[in-house]
Structures are given as C-alpha cells and as structure tokens.
Design an enzyme around this catalytic site. Structure first.
Site, PDB file in Angstrom:
ATOM      1  N   CYS A 127      29.237  67.992  38.153  1.00 49.33           N
ATOM      2  CA  CYS A 127      28.799  69.096  37.283  1.00 49.33           C
ATOM      3  C   CYS A 127      29.929  69.588  36.390  1.00 49.33           C
ATOM      4  O   CYS A 127      31.109  69.335  36.635  1.00 49.33           O
ATOM      5  CB  CYS A 127      28.318  70.283  38.134  1.00 49.33           C
ATOM      6  SG  CYS A 127      26.983  69.924  39.273  1.00 49.33           S
ATOM      7  N   CYS A 184      28.370  75.153  35.531  1.00 51.33           N
ATOM      8  CA  CYS A 184      27.038  74.899  36.098  1.00 51.33           C
ATOM      9  C   CYS A 184      26.587  76.099  36.936  1.00 51.33           C
ATOM     10  O   CYS A 184      27.334  76.595  37.787  1.00 51.33           O
ATOM     11  CB  CYS A 184      27.058  73.646  36.971  1.00 51.33           C
ATOM     12  SG  CYS A 184      25.418  73.210  37.615  1.00 51.33           S
ATOM     13  N   ARG A 207      24.519  76.858  42.899  1.00 50.23           N
ATOM     14  CA  ARG A 207      25.283  77.521  43.950  1.00 50.23           C
ATOM     15  C   ARG A 207      26.528  76.711  44.281  1.00 50.23           C
ATOM     16  O   ARG A 207      26.485  75.477  44.359  1.00 50.23           O
ATOM     17  CB  ARG A 207      24.413  77.675  45.200  1.00 50.23           C
ATOM     18  CG  ARG A 207      25.061  78.522  46.280  1.00 50.23           C
ATOM     19  CD  ARG A 207      24.117  78.743  47.440  1.00 50.23           C
ATOM     20  NE  ARG A 207      23.809  77.494  48.129  1.00 50.23           N
ATOM     21  CZ  ARG A 207      23.026  77.416  49.192  1.00 50.23           C
ATOM     22  NH1 ARG A 207      22.432  78.507  49.647  1.00 50.23           N
ATOM     23  NH2 ARG A 207      22.792  76.253  49.771  1.00 50.23           N
ATOM     24  N   ARG A 246      26.622  60.842  40.275  1.00 51.90           N
ATOM     25  CA  ARG A 246      25.705  60.859  39.138  1.00 51.90           C
ATOM     26  C   ARG A 246      25.686  62.256  38.512  1.00 51.90           C
ATOM     27  O   ARG A 246      25.993  63.252  39.180  1.00 51.90           O
ATOM     28  CB  ARG A 246      24.296  60.450  39.559  1.00 51.90           C
ATOM     29  CG  ARG A 246      23.615  61.382  40.530  1.00 51.90           C
ATOM     30  CD  ARG A 246      22.234  60.844  40.924  1.00 51.90           C
ATOM     31  NE  ARG A 246      21.496  61.806  41.727  1.00 51.90           N
ATOM     32  CZ  ARG A 246      21.594  61.932  43.034  1.00 51.90           C
ATOM     33  NH1 ARG A 246      22.439  61.153  43.699  1.00 51.90           N
ATOM     34  NH2 ARG A 246      20.877  62.831  43.687  1.00 51.90           N
ATOM     35  N   CYS A 280      24.656  65.816  36.924  1.00 51.81           N
ATOM     36  CA  CYS A 280      23.718  66.902  37.232  1.00 51.81           C
ATOM     37  C   CYS A 280      22.702  67.027  36.096  1.00 51.81           C
ATOM     38  O   CYS A 280      23.075  67.065  34.915  1.00 51.81           O
ATOM     39  CB  CYS A 280      24.490  68.210  37.399  1.00 51.81           C
ATOM     40  SG  CYS A 280      23.464  69.670  37.576  1.00 51.81           S
ATOM     41  N   CYS A 302      23.126  71.006  34.346  1.00 54.88           N
ATOM     42  CA  CYS A 302      24.176  71.354  33.371  1.00 54.88           C
ATOM     43  C   CYS A 302      24.519  70.204  32.434  1.00 54.88           C
ATOM     44  O   CYS A 302      25.259  70.394  31.470  1.00 54.88           O
ATOM     45  CB  CYS A 302      25.435  71.836  34.090  1.00 54.88           C
ATOM     46  SG  CYS A 302      26.273  70.547  35.057  1.00 54.88           S
TER      47      CYS A 302
END
Length: 349
Positions: free
Chosen positions: A22, A26, A29, A51, A53, A56
């Site tokens: 991310c 982002c 949490r 991979r 996100c 975001c």
C-alpha cells in the site's frame, strides 16, 4: 502511522499476512508491526511477491485526490456564512460523513477544529461590524451570537480590548509602560500593558527606539510611562531572564488569529532551557506542513519572552532569525541553558 499523503511516492509498505502492499496514505487499518515490510518502490514490492492494494492503488503514478479537500472547503464556506453555531453531527450530515472523520480531517487540513474555525469567523464578523460603526448589540447578533453571555464569554477575550474600545479603533484606552535595563546584549526592555494584561514586551538599544515602536503599534491609544504600575510584571520578567523564575505565567492582552494562538500556546509549553524546531512546533499543533507559517507566527509575536519564540530554532542548526536581533536570541538561549545546568547541579538531577 499518520496516513500522511506527503509521504506517497517515497516508499510503499507491504503486509505479510495479506500479501498486499500500500501507499503510506492508505486509509486501511494499520497492521501489526511484525507483519510489515517496507520497499522503496512498488516494483520492489511486486518482486518480493506482494500485490497492489485495490483501495489506495499504489501502482498509479499520480496520488489520488484527497476526497476530504472538497468537503472541508465546503465546510469552511458553510461555517463562515451560517447563523449560530451548528453541532458537529449536524455539520457532518450536511456534508456527508461521520462526525469523527469530519473533526479529524477538518483539523488535519485547516489546523483548527470546526468549532474554533466557526468562532474565528464570528469574531471576524464582530470586528467588521464594530469597525463600521455598528452598536455592540447589533454586531453581536449579526455575527450569530445568540446571547450576550456567549458573546462576552467567547469573543471579548480575543478582541484584545473591550468591544466599545475596539469600535473606536483603540482610541480611549490607556497603555502603561516601563523601560528597564536587561543587561547586554539584551539592552533595554520595554513592558507595556492595558488594564487587561501585557500587550507588548520588546527589546531595543535605546529608550527612544522602544517608545517609537510602542507608538507605531498603538497610534490611537493614550500611552503613559508608569514604571510603578508595572513593577510586579517587570520584576517577574527580569527574574525569568536571570533564571530565578523558569515558569513565567503572565496575563496577555494581544490580538491574534486562531493559528497564532495555537503556535504561541505551543511555544509556552516548551520547557525552560530547551528548544524546538519550527517543524516540531508545526507537528505539535497538528500542522506538520506548516513550518513556514509557524515561523511567521513567531516573527509576529508582540510579547517577547512572555511567549518564548526565541526557543524555536531551525532544523538545520544554529539559532535562526529573531525579531529582536539574532544576538539577543543567542544570549537568551545561553542564559537559559546555563541556568538549567546550574539548577540540575544544585538539585543533583
């Protein structure tokens, strides 16, 4: 941890438990620290088997627009024009979103809470009305104050003088002052006050220089030399300079914006003998990108020493600039450093 959008593009973080990487901003949490890995580029994260996100979209070259910018802009326009003071929940319903996220993002982008912003807008309306010659009651109600008690509780303390005096541009108020010797290289020290509190603390080479400064600051006021009336406050400041009174808590009567008050309150919280950078003060008030604005607030501080703007220094090192001369700033910092070391030696700390 702060979801800082300014850090986007500097690195990405990946979560081992989800195999996703991310942007720093982002909104997801935050995971446990032991599950996080950092990469300088998205390509490096992909090469390690992670991979992107979908929320975001860290592979996009341009940072997604902050969805709160437009909402907060609309909130500012609304608060500047609405009558009265809407509840946070009502404002959130008007804009869309939860009260919690509205409060959090409003302070992140504006630097103050919605309530503080609304109060500043109402105060500006009061000032405008009084300057135009409106009577106090009309200026109060036109600005959205529902009662005189609310007005005198919230607006009057920030006017820097009573509403009737402010309406006359300061004419009719009396400012008493004293000029004393603060030792080289600080030179002469001016302390001036209204009946409500200290309005100016300044340093200069000569009494004539300080008298001229006070006359420029308050051209419509009656200015009277009265060392006796200010003896207690003057003595407190001199004791503070000598290290005999590290905590200095004096009544202040100055006009300032909400941002300036935020900065000055943060300055007052710096312990005697310590310093902070402009960036650290900006972060302390919730505006990490406002270091230059913090510097301007320090430069416009009219009550030197009482509000210790000399304790703010550049991150690059050195003392930096000072409204009352860099040599005086060096002297103030050195005095405080020596006094603090001496106090520690005496107490055995």
């Amino acid at each position: 941890m702060a979801h800082d959008r300014d850090a986007d593009g500097s690195f990405v973080y990946a979560v081992r438990s989800t195999s996703i990487y991310c942007r720093p901003s982002c909104p997801s949490r935050r995971p446990r620290r032991d599950r996080v890995a950092f990469f300088e580029t998205a390509a490096a994260a992909r090469g390690a088997g992670f991979r992107a996100c979908r929320r975001c979209q860290p592979d996009r070259e341009s940072t997604p627009a902050d969805p709160w910018v437009d909402k907060i802009r609309r909130a500012c326009v609304y608060l500047a024009n609405v009558d009265g003071h809407p509840a946070l929940a009502s404002l959130a319903r008007h804009l869309g979103g939860s009260p919690y996220h509205l409060q959090r993002n409003f302070k992140r982008l504006v630097g103050v809470t919605p309530r503080e912003y609304a109060e500043a807008c109402r105060l500006r309306k009061v000032k405008r009305g009084l300057r135009r010659g409106a009577d106090i009651t009309n200026a109060m109600f036109d600005a959205g104050y529902g009662s005189s008690s609310r007005f005198y509780e919230r607006a009057v303390p920030k006017l820097g003088m009573s509403p009737s005096v402010y309406r006359r541009g300061g004419a009719g108020t009396t400012i008493r002052y004293a000029i004393v010797d603060a030792d080289a290289p600080l030179g002469r020290l001016l302390v001036a006050a209204t009946p409500r509190g200290i309005c100016t603390v300044a340093m200069g080479a000569t009494d004539a220089e300080l008298n001229a400064l006070l006359a420029r600051e308050y051209p419509a006021a009656t200015i009277v030399a009265d060392p006796g009336a200010l003896a207690e406050w003057t003595a407190a400041i001199l004791a503070h300079l000598d290290g005999r009174r590290p905590a200095l808590d004096l009544p202040i009567d100055v006009q300032a914006t909400a941002f300036q008050w935020q900065v000055w309150q943060a300055l007052a919280a710096i312990p005697y003998g310590e310093t902070r950078t402009y960036a650290e003060i900006a972060s302390a008030i919730g505006r990490p990108q406002a270091a230059r604005a913090v510097a301007r607030a320090c430069a416009t501080n009219p009550v030197a020493i009482a509000v210790p703007c000399h304790r703010v220094v550049p991150a690059a090192g050195g003392e930096g600039g000072y409204r009352w001369d860099a040599a005086r700033k060096r002297s103030l910092l050195e005095r405080e450093r020596v006094a603090r070391v001496s106090d520690r030696c005496q107490t055995g700390v």
